[in-house]
Design a protein around this motif. Structure first.
Motif, short mmCIF file in Angstrom:
data_model
loop_
_atom_site.label_atom_id
_atom_site.label_comp_id
_atom_site.label_asym_id
_atom_site.label_seq_id
_atom_site.Cartn_x
_atom_site.Cartn_y
_atom_site.Cartn_z
N HIS A 37 0.84 -1.21 0.00
CA HIS A 37 0.00 0.00 0.00
C HIS A 37 0.87 1.25 0.00
CE1 HIS A 37 0.75 -0.56 4.31
NE2 HIS A 37 0.40 0.69 4.52
N ASP A 41 6.14 4.13 4.73
CA ASP A 41 7.01 3.10 5.30
C ASP A 41 6.93 1.79 4.51
OD1 ASP A 41 4.39 3.04 6.32
OD2 ASP A 41 4.98 1.90 8.09
N HIS A 42 6.04 1.70 3.53
CA HIS A 42 5.90 0.50 2.71
C HIS A 42 6.22 0.79 1.24
CE1 HIS A 42 3.80 -1.81 5.90
NE2 HIS A 42 3.57 -0.58 6.32
N ASP A 115 -0.22 -3.59 6.23
CA ASP A 115 -1.04 -3.12 7.36
C ASP A 115 -2.49 -3.50 7.06
OD1 ASP A 115 1.23 -1.97 8.43
OD2 ASP A 115 0.81 0.01 7.57
N HIS A 283 -5.33 0.48 11.77
CA HIS A 283 -4.67 -0.81 12.04
C HIS A 283 -5.57 -1.70 12.89
CE1 HIS A 283 -0.56 0.22 10.69
NE2 HIS A 283 -0.89 1.44 11.05
N HIS A 305 6.59 -5.41 12.39
CA HIS A 305 6.01 -4.10 12.24
C HIS A 305 5.24 -3.67 13.48
CE1 HIS A 305 4.63 -0.68 10.23
NE2 HIS A 305 3.96 -1.18 9.23
N ASP A 334 0.96 6.11 9.65
CA ASP A 334 -0.40 5.82 9.30
C ASP A 334 -1.21 5.24 10.43
OD1 ASP A 334 1.34 3.72 9.46
OD2 ASP A 334 0.28 2.53 8.01
ZN ZN Z 1 2.86 0.43 8.10
#
Ligand code: ZN
Ligand code: ZN
Length: 335
Positions: A37, A41-42, A115, A283, A305, A334
């Motif tokens: 996504h 961080d991804h 996530d 999350h 994570h 996020d």
């Molecule tokens: Zn993340």
């Protein structure tokens, strides 16, 4: 015959799929990447080829201005990534375009969740529970103390505060990708159709969501407001970094709110000077994490994570094999 699952290797900078020489959410540029996504961080710019859902690729194009090497994969479409490995993107329910990635090789099935969350979100497709042998789960809120309240409660809190403060505006800090649009969509769903004022940093992402079919109603930029007065009694949404900077001086007596899973921790809210903490997270909370592991029911769970320890202990207590992965470079953009 090689050892089971030796084709997939967690390394500090991401998960490496050896026979295809491709990485999942790598923290540095690589020739070929699968991206779950669009959060920073991804998703990173600079990969040679990026395979992701069309919405994630659109988000990456917007954020990194890179369109080269974009290779779209629809939800449910099985993509041959070489070396006898296939990848299928499945909805993760986290933000627009977010996906879990199912990898299949030699009859073995591994899912990397990226996530995710399980609670309904009007801005994205719900998480799909899918059987697999190894389930690699995030654990951002992997402590029993983290239980997210129903979002309707938090939205009511926000609307009540708006009603009680007709001469102010409510300034809501929310991340520009996902959280902001979810808060707006939930406000609309609860019947709030007034103009919502946006910080300039929110505009392009809100437009992208609308282009992907998520209606957000009447949005205007704070910079286009005819006067401070126009924003009295209204909701203003800005990135968290703008809450206490000069920018907010243009607002009429703002009351500061923040939408984040971390608002569960009172000290964090106080530290940031947040008067109205809204516990809204994209999350999975503790219950969703454990519920999901139970439902997916993998042979083995790999945890990454976030807070791995408590979830490892829960797996042990429930006779589930599990291990913690030490991946670097994941920070909560996020939450
Ligand atoms: Zn993340
Ligand atoms: Zn994310």
């Amino acid at each position: 015959m090689s050892a089971p699952f030796s084709w997939i290797r967690p390394e500090p900078q991401g998960i490496h799929i050896l026979p295809a020489d491709i990485w999942v959410d790598p923290s540095r540029p690589v020739p070929r990447a699968l991206v779950t996504h669009g959060h920073a961080d991804h998703a990173r710019g600079g990969h040679g080829i990026t395979i992701a859902t069309p919405a994630t690729l659109a988000i990456m194009a917007l954020r990194y201005q890179t369109r080269e090497g974009a290779s779209p994969a629809e939800y449910g479409e099985r993509v041959d990534i070489g070396g006898g490995v296939s990848a299928t993107f499945l909805p993760a329910g986290h933000v627009l375009g977010s996906a879990q990635i199912l990898l299949e090789h030699a009859g073995e099935r591994v899912i990397i969740t990226g996530d995710y969350k399980r609670t309904p979100d009007p801005t994205c497709t719900p998480f799909a529970v899918t059987p697999c042998d190894i389930f690699i789960t995030e654990a951002t809120f992997g402590l029993p103390v983290f239980t997210h309240p129903p979002i309707a409660d938090e939205i009511s809190k926000l609307l009540k505060s708006l009603e009680e403060n007709p001469d102010s505006c409510i300034l809501v800090g929310a991340y520009a990708l996902g959280k902001a649009q979810r808060v707006i969509a939930e406000l609309r769903a609860s019947g709030h159709h007034d103009t919502i004022w946006l910080h300039g940093a929110m505009e392009a992402m809100c437009r992208l969501y609308e282009e992907h079919g998520v209606a957000l109603g009447d949005l205007r930029l704070v910079s286009d407001a005819p006067s401070k007065e126009a924003m009295r009694g209204a909701i203003v949404i800005a990135p968290p970094s703008a809450l206490d900077d000069r920018w907010s001086r243009r607002l009429p007596d703002p009351l500061t709110a923040m939408a984040s899973g971390w608002m569960r921790v009172r000290a964090r809210a106080r530290q940031r000077g947040v008067e109205l903490p809204l516990v809204i997270s994209d999350h999975a909370d503790w219950n969703e994490l454990t519920q999901t592991i139970a439902e997916v029911n993998p042979q083995e769970t790999w945890i990454t994570h976030g807070r791995e320890e408590a979830l490892l202990r829960w797996c042990a207590l429930n006779q589930r094999r599990a291990r913690a992965l030490a991946l670097v470079g994941y920070e909560d953009e996020d939450d």
